[in-house]
Design an enzyme around this catalytic site. Sequence first.
Site, short mmCIF file in Angstrom:
data_model
loop_
_atom_site.label_atom_id
_atom_site.label_comp_id
_atom_site.label_asym_id
_atom_site.label_seq_id
_atom_site.Cartn_x
_atom_site.Cartn_y
_atom_site.Cartn_z
N CYS B 63 -16.32 35.12 -3.48
CA CYS B 63 -16.92 34.60 -4.70
C CYS B 63 -16.15 33.40 -5.25
O CYS B 63 -16.48 32.88 -6.31
CB CYS B 63 -17.04 35.68 -5.76
N ASP B 65 -13.09 33.25 -6.40
CA ASP B 65 -12.19 33.54 -7.52
C ASP B 65 -10.74 33.38 -7.10
O ASP B 65 -10.38 33.66 -5.97
CB ASP B 65 -12.39 34.99 -8.00
N CYS B 90 -15.28 34.83 -12.72
CA CYS B 90 -16.28 35.33 -13.64
C CYS B 90 -15.62 36.05 -14.82
O CYS B 90 -14.41 36.31 -14.82
CB CYS B 90 -17.22 36.29 -12.92
N CYS B 133 -13.48 42.76 -8.81
CA CYS B 133 -12.68 42.00 -9.77
C CYS B 133 -11.47 42.82 -10.23
O CYS B 133 -10.36 42.31 -10.36
CB CYS B 133 -13.51 41.62 -11.00
#
Lengths: 287, 167
Positions: B63, B65, B90, B133
């Site tokens: 993603c 990140d 995010c 996450c």
Amino acid sequence: MYKMMQLWTPLSTVFRRVLPTTCCLASFTANSQFASLSSHLQSSSRVPLRYGLDFSPYSKISLLSFCSQSAAKLDSTTKRCWNCLAEATGSTPFLYCDSCRSIQPVDLSIDYFKIFGLEKKYEIEVDGLEGKYKDWQKKLHPDLVHSKSEKEREYAAEQSARVIDAYRTLSKPLSRAIYILRLEGVDVDEEQTVSDPELLTEIMEIREAVEEATDSQALNQVQSRMNEKLEETSDSFANAFQRRNLDEAVTCIQKMTYYQRASLCCSCNVIMGSTTLRIEEMITTDV
Amino acid sequence: MLRLVAKRLLGTASGDIPSRPLQILPRLYHENVIDHYNNPRNVGSFDKNDPNVGTGLVGAPACGDVMKLQIKIDEESGKIVDACFKTFGCGSAIASSSVATEWVKGKSMDEVLTIKNTEIAKHLSLPPVKLHCSMLAEDAIKAAVKDAEAKRAKTNATLKGADVKSG
């Protein structure tokens, strides 16, 4: 239903406008089932498969249950039209029967490269894709089959959606890279953590630069640097893939994801910056 | 009369029953996530070269990140006295790392290694799609501790070497 409506613009609009270059990764997760199922089909093509249907082409459930009816035939190598039983010619992928002009059910063994008549290579002629895509939609688009049977309308819906996804996936280097690895059985889209300090430090610095950029010129500079890096890494991927060094190929994809993300952030910040300026102008100008 | 109208309009009266029930929409961020996103705690950077600072740098390439979590160790007690983070990702990733920096403060390095991503996820009511996450935050803590311990070992080795030479 809303997702479908988003997907199928009327045929006329498809030919008038350029397809939006939205990230293909989102749509591709739905297709992660395709390739694994397609490779399964190739190895067990004699097993009779049930034809299950769900009328939302992007639903994962429909993709899993959707199997080629033609694979149920005894002679699994020759495909026949469900309508007129004419044999598939073999030169073009059998999405559509030219004899009776009926749309065929989705055959997952036909991968995206085959749909566009391309060799399964990473480096392709992207310019040629749009023309072929439009040619397919002239035959497969749901707008053309309103008067036909429900079965064929469903085939049109699914075939058309698959061709759209194929076009989007192959048009962009990153999504194409991920797809071609997926065809080799390597799933990149896993939520794993990486801790390569060199790469992450680089990305951290880039993202900080994007956040701290004061004007759109600085952002554009970062963005063009990102696009350069994307191209470089794309070449590295091609190289690694050709040598069948799949680990290196995966690393290239990870880098490309980061660079693409950073490039996207630049665009967003440029838009935000100019929007802020416009709002400030509006506030300060006497209306 | 006027005050009642003003209260209703401004909604400032505490304990008042709202005239319209709040429509709960599905799939909202949990208020804890919103809180951490709007009021992030401990955003910042420590000096990477400080021997008492451990830096954990982790990423989730799928993603895009990237998360940096730093801890400051007290030389004598070996406990974490301060922590900071910088996350590009995010809202869930930012909140997870923010929570992580709060939870490690005042604990020993061994203790923080027991912090599990499931605890962070529960605290933030993360949906399944965002569980990774919290995993990233857990990995960041571990990476920071690993770095801090490596630095400590290096410092001790240097000191021992100095002792031997001088002694």
